[in-house]
Design a protein around this motif. Structure first.
Motif, PDB file in Angstrom:
ATOM      1  N   THR A   8       0.844  -1.192   0.000  1.00  0.00           N
ATOM      2  CA  THR A   8       0.000   0.000   0.000  1.00  0.00           C
ATOM      3  C   THR A   8       0.882   1.246   0.000  1.00  0.00           C
ATOM      4  O   THR A   8       2.099   1.185   0.239  1.00  0.00           O
ATOM      5  N   SER A   9       0.251   2.381  -0.227  1.00  0.00           N
ATOM      6  CA  SER A   9       0.976   3.644  -0.168  1.00  0.00           C
ATOM      7  C   SER A   9       1.568   3.864   1.213  1.00  0.00           C
ATOM      8  O   SER A   9       2.694   4.371   1.350  1.00  0.00           O
ATOM      9  N   THR A  10       0.843   3.440   2.236  1.00  0.00           N
ATOM     10  CA  THR A  10       1.342   3.572   3.605  1.00  0.00           C
ATOM     11  C   THR A  10       2.566   2.705   3.828  1.00  0.00           C
ATOM     12  O   THR A  10       3.523   3.120   4.512  1.00  0.00           O
ATOM     13  N   ASP A  11       2.568   1.504   3.244  1.00  0.00           N
ATOM     14  CA  ASP A  11       3.740   0.634   3.351  1.00  0.00           C
ATOM     15  C   ASP A  11       4.979   1.324   2.791  1.00  0.00           C
ATOM     16  O   ASP A  11       6.059   1.289   3.400  1.00  0.00           O
ATOM     17  N   VAL A  12       4.820   1.943   1.638  1.00  0.00           N
ATOM     18  CA  VAL A  12       5.953   2.617   0.995  1.00  0.00           C
ATOM     19  C   VAL A  12       6.393   3.820   1.824  1.00  0.00           C
ATOM     20  O   VAL A  12       7.587   4.081   1.984  1.00  0.00           O
ATOM     21  N   GLN A  13       5.424   4.540   2.362  1.00  0.00           N
ATOM     22  CA  GLN A  13       5.747   5.695   3.210  1.00  0.00           C
ATOM     23  C   GLN A  13       6.542   5.268   4.438  1.00  0.00           C
ATOM     24  O   GLN A  13       7.516   5.919   4.829  1.00  0.00           O
ATOM     25  N   ASP A  14       6.149   4.152   5.032  1.00  0.00           N
ATOM     26  CA  ASP A  14       6.856   3.663   6.210  1.00  0.00           C
ATOM     27  C   ASP A  14       8.260   3.163   5.869  1.00  0.00           C
ATOM     28  O   ASP A  14       9.210   3.355   6.638  1.00  0.00           O
ATOM     29  N   GLN A  15       8.390   2.523   4.709  1.00  0.00           N
ATOM     30  CA  GLN A  15       9.684   1.972   4.319  1.00  0.00           C
ATOM     31  C   GLN A  15      10.647   3.055   3.849  1.00  0.00           C
ATOM     32  O   GLN A  15      11.856   2.947   4.049  1.00  0.00           O
ATOM     33  N   GLN A  16      10.120   4.082   3.196  1.00  0.00           N
ATOM     34  CA  GLN A  16      10.924   5.170   2.629  1.00  0.00           C
ATOM     35  C   GLN A  16      12.098   4.638   1.792  1.00  0.00           C
ATOM     36  O   GLN A  16      13.269   4.932   2.063  1.00  0.00           O
ATOM     37  N   PRO A  17      11.807   3.855   0.772  1.00  0.00           N
ATOM     38  CA  PRO A  17      12.882   3.287  -0.057  1.00  0.00           C
ATOM     39  C   PRO A  17      13.578   4.360  -0.887  1.00  0.00           C
ATOM     40  O   PRO A  17      12.966   5.360  -1.278  1.00  0.00           O
TER      41      PRO A  17
END
Length: 237
Positions: A8-17
């Protein structure tokens, strides 16, 4: 097997790749026992291996590419090299706007020669794009898995591709690979005459030697070897 990432978009936000992985496959014949999506499936499988082990943003695949050498076989669909170049260029621009400035292109189709030029040009100003797996990555994976064939002899729908799918997506492999071996021999005019000049079945390789265990070992080698590409892009874990 799910070929598409489910973050999800939140997953990407949390990971900050800081780096993205883009699978590039094809839609081309792979004999009577592997599907037209074989290269896309393999690129996605490798991409998922990377994403499971490293902090990268896994993208959905480009599913059609430069398969013109397979045009003699039904079902194959290609796009031009300039179109593939433009699509990847647009993806890089979009990623950069979101703060992801580095990309690994996970290539599942050896005929995508233009990808080498894309990478070459992208790195003029400093390390930004890598192409994976490279020839040496595949060679190490073959050795690690104990494959009996080499890259030239096992070019298409052979031991390595069938092994990867037998391990990661066995539902995609149909009966018929056990007796489908074909030695394509020297292929000096492959780009002129296409694959059809060297095989009537569409196979150039040794699928009879394929096993799920070899496929698992190939992926293990590629997963561990990917760290060198992060180092080349000046990305620390």
């Amino acid at each position: 097997m799910n070929l598409l990432p489910t973050a999800t978009s939140t997953d990407v936000q949390d990971q900050q790749p800081r780096i993205a992985a883009l699978p590039v496959g094809s839609f081309e014949q792979h004999g009577r026992y592997l599907p037209l999506i074989t290269d896309t499936a393999i690129a996605c499988i490798i991409g998922q291996e990377i994403a499971d082990a490293y902090p990268v943003h896994l993208l959905p695949p480009i599913t059609m590419s430069c398969s013109h050498e397979h045009a003699a076989f039904p079902g194959t669909v290609s796009i031009s090299a300039k179109t593939l170049y433009a699509v990847i260029d647009d993806i890089r621009d979009s990623l950069a706007r979101s703060g992801i400035t580095k990309l690994v292109i996970v290539n599942g189709h050896g005929g995508n020669y233009v990808l080498s030029n894309i990478v070459q040009e992208a790195n003029v100003g400093g390390p930004a794009v890598s192409l994976f797996p490279l020839g040496p990555d595949w060679d190490r994976a073959r050795d690690h898995a104990g494959l009996v064939s080499d890259r030239h002899a096992d070019m298409h729908a052979g031991e390595i591709e069938t092994s990867i799918l037998l391990h990661a997506a066995p539902e995609l492999v149909r009966d018929g690979f056990i007796d489908a071996d074909h030695d394509g021999g020297p292929r000096p005019f492959l780009l002129v005459q296409g694959v059809g000049a060297y095989t009537s079945s569409g196979v150039i390789g040794y699928p009879s030697h394929a096993t799920a265990e070899k496929g698992k070992a190939v992926l293990e080698s590629l997963r561990s070897g990917f760290v060198a590409h992060l180092d080349a892009l000046s990305e620390t874990l």
